[in-house]
Design a protein around this motif. Structure first.
Motif, PDB file in Angstrom:
ATOM      1  N   THR A   1      -6.252  -0.363   8.542  1.00 15.27           N
ATOM      2  CA  THR A   1      -7.411  -0.277   7.654  1.00 15.27           C
ATOM      3  C   THR A   1      -7.888  -1.689   7.359  1.00 15.27           C
ATOM      4  OG1 THR A   1      -6.523   1.716   6.583  1.00 15.27           O
ATOM      5  CG2 THR A   1      -8.285   0.542   5.439  1.00 15.27           C
TER       6      THR A   1
ATOM      7  N   ALA B   1      -7.150  -6.995  13.340  1.00 13.65           N
ATOM      8  CA  ALA B   1      -7.315  -5.544  13.247  1.00 13.65           C
ATOM      9  C   ALA B   1      -7.494  -4.921  14.627  1.00 13.65           C
ATOM     10  CB  ALA B   1      -8.513  -5.216  12.364  1.00 13.65           C
TER      11      ALA B   1
ATOM     12  N   ALA C   1       0.510   0.072   1.937  1.00 14.98           N
ATOM     13  CA  ALA C   1       0.531  -0.535   3.273  1.00 14.98           C
ATOM     14  C   ALA C   1       1.941  -0.994   3.589  1.00 14.98           C
ATOM     15  CB  ALA C   1      -0.438  -1.708   3.343  1.00 14.98           C
TER      16      ALA C   1
ATOM     17  N   HIS D   1       1.475   1.358   8.768  1.00 12.18           N
ATOM     18  CA  HIS D   1       0.116   1.123   8.280  1.00 12.18           C
ATOM     19  C   HIS D   1      -0.079  -0.351   7.956  1.00 12.18           C
ATOM     20  CE1 HIS D   1      -3.118   1.650   4.947  1.00 12.18           C
ATOM     21  NE2 HIS D   1      -3.665   1.398   6.124  1.00 12.18           N
TER      22      HIS D   1
ATOM     23  N   VAL E   1      -7.176  -7.669   5.099  1.00 10.00           N
ATOM     24  CA  VAL E   1      -8.099  -8.045   4.031  1.00 10.00           C
ATOM     25  C   VAL E   1      -9.073  -9.085   4.570  1.00 10.00           C
ATOM     26  CG1 VAL E   1      -8.308  -9.006   1.707  1.00 10.00           C
ATOM     27  CG2 VAL E   1      -6.291  -7.639   2.322  1.00 10.00           C
TER      28      VAL E   1
ATOM     29  N   LEU F   1      -4.044   1.246  -2.380  1.00 11.03           N
ATOM     30  CA  LEU F   1      -3.879   1.595  -0.974  1.00 11.03           C
ATOM     31  C   LEU F   1      -2.509   1.117  -0.510  1.00 11.03           C
ATOM     32  CD1 LEU F   1      -5.241   2.613   1.715  1.00 11.03           C
ATOM     33  CD2 LEU F   1      -5.841   0.205   2.110  1.00 11.03           C
TER      34      LEU F   1
ATOM     35  N   ARG G   1     -13.595  -0.430   5.944  1.00 11.79           N
ATOM     36  CA  ARG G   1     -14.151  -0.098   4.629  1.00 11.79           C
ATOM     37  C   ARG G   1     -14.898  -1.315   4.097  1.00 11.79           C
ATOM     38  NH1 ARG G   1      -9.744   2.742   0.826  1.00 11.79           N
ATOM     39  NH2 ARG G   1     -11.569   2.536  -0.554  1.00 11.79           N
TER      40      ARG G   1
ATOM     41  N   ILE H   1       0.532  -6.322   5.468  1.00 14.93           N
ATOM     42  CA  ILE H   1      -0.805  -6.760   5.052  1.00 14.93           C
ATOM     43  C   ILE H   1      -1.129  -8.072   5.750  1.00 14.93           C
ATOM     44  CG2 ILE H   1      -2.206  -7.555   3.101  1.00 14.93           C
ATOM     45  CD1 ILE H   1      -0.441  -5.721   1.312  1.00 14.93           C
TER      46      ILE H   1
ATOM     47  N   LEU I   1      -2.474  -2.610  -1.751  1.00 12.50           N
ATOM     48  CA  LEU I   1      -3.663  -3.319  -2.229  1.00 12.50           C
ATOM     49  C   LEU I   1      -4.268  -2.527  -3.383  1.00 12.50           C
ATOM     50  CD1 LEU I   1      -5.468  -4.127   1.156  1.00 12.50           C
ATOM     51  CD2 LEU I   1      -3.939  -5.632  -0.144  1.00 12.50           C
TER      52      LEU I   1
ATOM     53  N   VAL J   1     -10.818  -6.372  -2.953  1.00 12.73           N
ATOM     54  CA  VAL J   1      -9.374  -6.359  -3.142  1.00 12.73           C
ATOM     55  C   VAL J   1      -9.062  -7.147  -4.408  1.00 12.73           C
ATOM     56  CG1 VAL J   1      -7.126  -6.994  -2.197  1.00 12.73           C
ATOM     57  CG2 VAL J   1      -8.938  -6.177  -0.670  1.00 12.73           C
TER      58      VAL J   1
ATOM     59  N   ILE K   1     -10.383  -4.018   5.159  1.00 13.56           N
ATOM     60  CA  ILE K   1     -11.113  -4.006   3.898  1.00 13.56           C
ATOM     61  C   ILE K   1     -12.013  -5.235   3.833  1.00 13.56           C
ATOM     62  CG2 ILE K   1     -10.916  -3.898   1.378  1.00 13.56           C
ATOM     63  CD1 ILE K   1      -9.592  -1.554   2.800  1.00 13.56           C
TER      64      ILE K   1
ATOM     65  N   ALA L   1      -2.804  -3.051   6.485  1.00  9.03           N
ATOM     66  CA  ALA L   1      -4.062  -3.290   5.787  1.00  9.03           C
ATOM     67  C   ALA L   1      -4.482  -4.728   6.046  1.00  9.03           C
ATOM     68  CB  ALA L   1      -3.904  -3.054   4.291  1.00  9.03           C
TER      69      ALA L   1
END
Length: 540
Positions: free
Chosen positions: A35, A24, A284, A10, A14, A282, A252, A287, A270, A257, A37, A12
Motif C-alpha cells: 500500500t 512499491a 503493516a 504487508h 509512505v 493501517l 492512496r 514500512i 501507520l 501519515v 500512501i 506500507a
C-alpha cells in the motif's frame, strides 16, 4: 531471494516520490502486498507539475539521466523503458551564457563537438585541459559506481576496502579533502569553465566551495546521455505509479501519515488522516518511509521513530530555491530546452546563501519546455512553458516578520528583478502571461522538516571538503526494525536516478531481511554501466 518470501507480508510505503514509487513497484512485482500512501493528489513528490494558465509546467527535476538505473527497474517489473516512456536524446545538454559577454557555450553529448566548442570559447590549451577533466571525471565515475552508488550506505572503512588500491589511487590523485572548486581550478584557467562545472555541486544542493571533488563525476553522468521525456519528468512518476498498480500495489492519495507506530520495538502501523479528516490505523509488517529523513529525527512522524535517522541541523541543510513556473513570451535569444545564465561574482552567490539571504547576483537556470533540440517551439503557441530557478538558502522555517532569514515578499521581488535583469543583459526578454512563484517557505510546507532544503543533507563539513558527508546520510536500513528509508535525503543522494536507486536499495534490503534472519548483510544492486546486462539485486 528464495521461496521463504511471504506474499501476505504487508508493506506500507509512505510517499509517492520517485524512491517510494520505485520501492512499491519492485516489492509489488515480487508478490508482496503493498500500500502506497501519498498526501498529495498525484504522485511524484518533487517531480511535480504546477498548473499555470491551464497548462502543466514541470517544476522539479527536468532531465532524465543514468538510464541504466531505469532499465533495471522496469526490467524487474517485467517491462522496459521503451515500452513505457517516450524519450528523446538531447544532442546539446545545455546552453550557457555569461553576464556581459556575447559568447555562449553549448555543452554537447558528443565529445569531439565539446572540444571544438571549448576551444572556440577559451582557446586550444583550455580544450586540452577540458579533455583531461573529462578523463578524470570518467575515472571517478567508474571508481565510485559500484562501491558507493550501487551499494547500501557504506562506512568509510567499507568503502576503502571496496575501492582497492586502484580506486584509492584515483581518489588520492584529487588531493586530500579537495573541494570541487579547488579541483576545477587545477583543471581550468578560464573562470567561465570553473563556473560551468562548479554548478554540478548545486545538483546535490551544495556550494562548489564546500562539495567534494568527486562531484566531477556528474560530467560523466551527463556525457553518458541526457533525455527529455514526452509529457515531462512528471510522466516518469505517473508511469511508475500506474505500473505499480498493475503489479498489485494499492495507491492512496490525499492521505496524510500522522504517525509511524512503533510497538514492542518494531514499526507496526501507520496512523492516517484522509481528505475528509477521517482517522484510521493501517497495520503493516514493514514500512518504507520516502519522506525527508529530517522529518523523522524532528519527531514529525512520532517519537517512536526519532532515532531512525540522524538529526540535520539548519547549517547542514542543502540548498533551497526560488522557482518561477511560467507561461511566458520569450524574445531575443534562441533558447534550448536547458539554459544557464551566470553572473560575474560566482563566489558571492554562495556567500549570500551561507548568510541566509537570497543571492544578489545568482545563477539562473531556465528550462524551456516547449523547445526542441533545434531551439524552435514544438507547437504554434504565442507563449511557452518555462521554469526559472535561482538557488536560495533553506530558511523556509525561519520565523515570519523582521527576521534576517524570513525572505519576505520584498526580498523575493528584488530577487526576481535582479535575475530577470540578468536574462535581459544576456539578450533574453521574458514577458510572463502567468506565473507561480515557489519559495523556501513553500518548499518547507510541501516537504515538512526540511526548511525548504530540496536535496536533503548538504555538504557542511568544510574541513574535509565535504567528504565525510558522504557517510552521514542514512541508508535503507534503520535502527528501528521493520522501518526502511528511501528518497533523495538518504543514500546514495539527491536527483531522480539516485532517489530511484534508493528505492531499489530499500526494496532489496527489505527482501533480504525477509529471506534471512540476519540484518547485517550489505545489499548491492548489480549492473550499472560496467555490467549493463545485470538486472537483479544481490547481497554481499
Amino acid at each position: 531471494m528464495t521461496s521463504s518470501l511471504r506474499p501476505e507480508h504487508h508493506v506500507a510505503v509512505v510517499g509517492a516520490g520517485i524512491g517510494g514509487l520505485t520501492a512499491a513497484l519492485l516489492l509489488a512485482s515480487r508478490g508482496l502486498h503493498v500500500t502506497l500512501i501519498e498526501r498529495a493528489a498525484t504522485p511524484g513528490g518533487k517531480m511535480r507539475h504546477v498548473w499555470v494558465d491551464g497548462r502543466p509546467v514541470d517544476s522539479g527535476p527536468t532531465v532524465f539521466t543514468l538510464r541504466w538505473i531505469f532499465d533495471q527497474i522496469f526490467a524487474a517489473a517485467g517491462t522496459s523503458v521503451e515500452a513505457e516512456l517516450a524519450l528523446t536524446p538531447l544532442p546539446v545538454l545545455a546552453r550557457h551564457h555569461w553576464d556581459g559577454q556575447a559568447q555562449s557555450l553549448d555543452l554537447h553529448a558528443d565529445a569531439a563537438r565539446n572540444l571544438d566548442a571549448v576551444g572556440r570559447l577559451a582557446g586550444a590549451a583550455e580544450a586540452r585541459r577540458f579533455a583531461a577533466f573529462c578523463a578524470e571525471a570518467q575515472r571517478l565515475y567508474r571508481t565510485l559506481e559500484a562501491p558507493y552508488i550501487r551499494s547500501d550506505r557504506p562506512t568509510f572503512w567499507q568503502m576503502v576496502g571496496d575501492l582497492g588500491p586502484r580506486g584509492l589511487a584515483t581518489l588520492a590523485a584529487l588531493g586530500p579533502f579537495a573541494t570541487l572548486w579547488r579541483r576545477l581550478a587545477h583543471h581550468f584557467t578560464d573562470v567561465r569553465l570553473q563556473q560551468l562545472f562548479g554548478r554540478y555541486a548545486t545538483y546535490c544542493g551544495a556550494s562548489p566551495w564546500a562539495a567534494p571533488a568527486t562531484l566531477m563525476l556528474v560530467a560523466q553522468v551527463e556525457l553518458d546521455g541526457v533525455w527529455t521525456v514526452d509529457g515531462g519528468m512528471h510522466a516518469v512518476a505517473a508511469t511508475l505509479a500506474q505500473l505499480a498498480q498493475r503489479r498489485g500495489a494499492r495507491l492512496r492519495y490525499d492521505t496524510h501519515v500522522r504517525e509511524i507506530v512503533v510497538r514492542d520495538g518494531r514499526a507496526r502501523a501507520l496512523r492516517l488522516v484522509d481528505a475528509q479528516g477521517e482517522e484510521e490505523e493501517l497495520p503493516a509488517d514493514s514500512i518504507v518511509f520516502n519522506g525527508d529523513a529530517a522529518a523523522l529525527s524532528q519527531g514529525l512522524l512520532g517519537d517512536g521513530v526519532r532515532r531512525a535517522a540522524p538529526a540535520v541541523r539548519p547549517h547542514e541543510r542543502s540548498l533551497s530555491a526560488v522557482t518561477w513556473s511560467m507561461v511566458a513570451q520569450a524574445d531575443g535569444l534562441p533558447l534550448l530546452p536547458h539554459n544557464v545564465f551566470f553572473q560575474d561574482d560566482y563566489a558571492g552567490e554562495f556567500r549570500d546563501i551561507a548568510a541566509g539571504r537570497l543571492p544578489a547576483r545568482g545563477t539562473v537556470y531556465l528550462c524551456a519546455q516547449d523547445r526542441d533540440t533545434a531551439a524552435t517551439l514544438r507547437a504554434s503557441v504565442a507563449a511557452e512553458r518555462m521554469l526559472c530557478l535561482v538557488n536560495a538558502p533553506a530558511v523556509g522555517d525561519a520565523p515570519a516578520g523582521p527576521h534576517p532569514s524570513a525572505l519576505d515578499a520584498a526580498e523575493i521581488e528584488r530577487c526576481e528583478q535582479n535575475h530577470f535583469a540578468l536574462l535581459r543583459r544576456c539578450g533574453l526578454t521574458l514577458t510572463p502571461v502567468a506565473r507561480t512563484v515557489t519559495t523556501p517557505r513553500e518548499f518547507h510546507r510541501l516537504f515538512p522538516g526540511t526548511g525548504g532544503a530540496i536535496y536533503g543533507r548538504g555538504f557542511a563539513d568544510r574541513m574535509t571538503g565535504g567528504w565525510m558527508t558522504l557517510f552521514k546520510r542514512s541508508g535503507a536500513r534503520t535502527p528501528v526494525p521493520g522501518l526502511y528509508l528511501a528518497g533523495g535525503s538518504v543514500h546514495p543522494g539527491p536527483g531522480v536516478p539516485m532517489a530511484a536507486m534508493s528505492g531499489q536499495l530499500a526494496a532489496a534490503t527489505l527482501l533480504a531481511h525477509l529471506d534471512s534472519t540476519s540484518r547485517s548483510r550489505r545489499v548491492v544492486i548489480s549492473g550499472g554501466t560496467s555490467t549493463p546486462s545485470a538486472m537483479t539485486a544481490g547481497t554481499a
